[in-house]
Design a protein around this motif. Structure first.
Motif, PDB file in Angstrom:
ATOM      1  N   PRO A  63     118.833  58.065  57.906  1.00  0.00           N
ATOM      2  CA  PRO A  63     117.593  57.623  58.570  1.00  0.00           C
ATOM      3  C   PRO A  63     116.379  58.499  58.274  1.00  0.00           C
ATOM      4  O   PRO A  63     115.250  58.093  58.545  1.00  0.00           O
ATOM      5  N   ASP A  64     116.596  59.707  57.739  1.00  0.00           N
ATOM      6  CA  ASP A  64     115.433  60.563  57.475  1.00  0.00           C
ATOM      7  C   ASP A  64     114.795  60.260  56.118  1.00  0.00           C
ATOM      8  O   ASP A  64     113.815  60.879  55.746  1.00  0.00           O
ATOM      9  N   ARG A  65     115.367  59.323  55.363  1.00  0.00           N
ATOM     10  CA  ARG A  65     114.812  59.005  54.041  1.00  0.00           C
ATOM     11  C   ARG A  65     113.801  57.871  54.148  1.00  0.00           C
ATOM     12  O   ARG A  65     113.855  57.070  55.068  1.00  0.00           O
ATOM     13  N   MET A  66     112.918  57.840  53.156  1.00  0.00           N
ATOM     14  CA  MET A  66     111.994  56.723  53.049  1.00  0.00           C
ATOM     15  C   MET A  66     112.618  55.744  52.062  1.00  0.00           C
ATOM     16  O   MET A  66     112.838  56.079  50.907  1.00  0.00           O
ATOM     17  N   VAL A  67     112.945  54.569  52.540  1.00  0.00           N
ATOM     18  CA  VAL A  67     113.642  53.595  51.705  1.00  0.00           C
ATOM     19  C   VAL A  67     112.723  52.411  51.436  1.00  0.00           C
ATOM     20  O   VAL A  67     112.161  51.838  52.365  1.00  0.00           O
ATOM     21  N   PHE A  68     112.553  52.085  50.175  1.00  0.00           N
ATOM     22  CA  PHE A  68     111.755  50.898  49.863  1.00  0.00           C
ATOM     23  C   PHE A  68     112.480  50.057  48.821  1.00  0.00           C
ATOM     24  O   PHE A  68     113.266  50.571  48.029  1.00  0.00           O
ATOM     25  N   THR A  69     112.257  48.760  48.855  1.00  0.00           N
ATOM     26  CA  THR A  69     112.785  47.892  47.814  1.00  0.00           C
ATOM     27  C   THR A  69     111.618  47.430  46.960  1.00  0.00           C
ATOM     28  O   THR A  69     110.476  47.384  47.401  1.00  0.00           O
ATOM     29  N   TYR A  70     111.919  47.124  45.716  1.00  0.00           N
ATOM     30  CA  TYR A  70     110.895  46.692  44.775  1.00  0.00           C
ATOM     31  C   TYR A  70     111.440  45.422  44.153  1.00  0.00           C
ATOM     32  O   TYR A  70     112.391  45.465  43.389  1.00  0.00           O
ATOM     33  N   GLN A  71     110.893  44.268  44.553  1.00  0.00           N
ATOM     34  CA  GLN A  71     111.511  43.014  44.146  1.00  0.00           C
ATOM     35  C   GLN A  71     110.507  42.027  43.580  1.00  0.00           C
ATOM     36  O   GLN A  71     109.355  41.995  43.995  1.00  0.00           O
ATOM     37  N   GLY A  72     110.974  41.218  42.691  1.00  0.00           N
ATOM     38  CA  GLY A  72     110.143  40.159  42.152  1.00  0.00           C
ATOM     39  C   GLY A  72     110.327  38.881  42.957  1.00  0.00           C
ATOM     40  O   GLY A  72     111.102  38.849  43.917  1.00  0.00           O
ATOM     41  N   ASP A  73     109.626  37.823  42.571  1.00  0.00           N
ATOM     42  CA  ASP A  73     109.729  36.597  43.366  1.00  0.00           C
ATOM     43  C   ASP A  73     111.041  35.863  43.114  1.00  0.00           C
ATOM     44  O   ASP A  73     111.559  35.206  44.005  1.00  0.00           O
TER      45      ASP A  73
END
Lengths: 76, 253
Positions: free
Chosen positions: B93-103
């Protein structure tokens, strides 16, 4: 009045000649090389009118490949 | 004035972000992906999160994102990035998590994962690159393809009667209570890039603050798939994509 002088450094090897920096430049400083190509065969960007550059860095912001470094200095 | 007087570190106004490495990007000339990669690298550096960030890469052109940004990445199966991001964020939970997705990834095969992750209000940031087609595989029709838009699988233009209209994922996601930020931006001009940077920064801050799911949709070009020059693709996007996918915040709490 103080004027701004800028200088754009293009990483020739990374440039893919997409022309987006040329379109975004407000002072027509940049252009693509008409004949020369880099080792991937792209007509890379260069400063065609270096005296016109104001160092606004618009070219850098829109460059998709991060090949542009911009310097700016105030000239009295 | 001598060039050497201008070119020195104290006069530097713009340079390639430090987190972006020297690998040559495989994207086509003028592709919006490169700009968004740069913006992400700048924001992570600015927030000093490089040791704490975990990016979830999609299937699509950005499948190789891990090669270009020096942060931790994990590769998800097609469309499953929000599910994987949920797991990563819950375990760390202390991490910054992001997804990078196309359409094609987010709006087609991954619709269920995206909607349910947003509905649960997972503390992740979703960067959604919307260029209206499947760019990687040759410009096939995607759910986000505009009405009457010609693609390699809709050579006569998208027929709304048989295939539906362009899917507005962001509008659907903005209705969910778990979503704290739903915004649509673009990267075709320097001003637009700066706005995108502000919104991605906000999304990453929301992820760290535990406010819920943040979705930043970047209306993008695929000049190779659209069969245009990068400049013409930008103009086409402004003329045709923006009326259907208008720029602006749908939700920001």
């Amino acid at each position: 009045m103080a004027k701004l002088k800028g200088y754009v450094e293009v990483n020739i090897g990374r440039c893919k000649g997409c022309n987006l920096c040329v379109v975004e430049c407000p002072t027509d400083t940049l252009d693509l090389q008409p004949r020369e190509v880099n080792d991937r065969g792209y007509h890379y960007a260069y400063m065609k009118n270096p005296d016109d550059c104001i160092g606004c860095a618009n070219c850098g912001f829109v460059c998709p490949d991060g090949c542009i470094t911009v310097y700016r200095k105030k000239v009295l | 004035m001598n060039v050497n007087d201008i070119v020195n570190p104290e006069n530097l106004v713009y340079a390639k972000p430090a987190l972006m490495n020297e690998n040559h990007m495989h994207y086509c000339p003028g592709c919006s992906h490169g700009v968004v990669h740069k913006v992400i690298a700048e924001v992570i550096k600015e927030l000093d999160l490089q040791e704490k960030t975990i990016g979830i890469a999609p299937v699509g052109c950005a499948v190789f994102a891990y090669k270009y940004l020096n942060i931790d990445w994990q590769e998800a199966a097609h469309g499953r990035a929000p599910a994987l991001a949920t797991a990563v964020k819950r375990l760390l939970p202390d991490r910054m998590v992001f997804t990078y997705q196309g359409d094609g990834d987010l709006a087609a095969i991954g619709t269920a994962e995206t909607i349910h992750a947003a509905n649960r209000g997972e503390n992740i940031a979703i960067i959604f690159i919307n260029n209206g087609i499947y760019g990687m595989t040759g410009g096939q029709m995607a759910p986000t393809t505009l009405s009457n838009m010609v693609t390699s699988t809709s050579p006569d233009g998208r027929n709304v009667k048989t295939t539906g209209g362009p899917l507005k994922m962001l509008n659907m996601l903005a209705l969910l209570d778990g979503v704290c930020l739903a915004t649509r931006v673009s990267v075709h001009t320097a001003t637009a890039v700066k706005k995108t940077r502000r919104m991605i920064k906000l999304a990453f801050e929301n992820s760290m603050a535990g406010k819920g799911t943040s979705i930043v949709e970047v209306v993008s070009t695929c000049n190779a798939g659209w069969k245009m020059t990068p400049e013409a693709a930008n103009n086409w996007m402004v003329e045709n994509m923006f009326p259907v996918f208008p720029i602006g915040d749908l939700k920001n709490i």
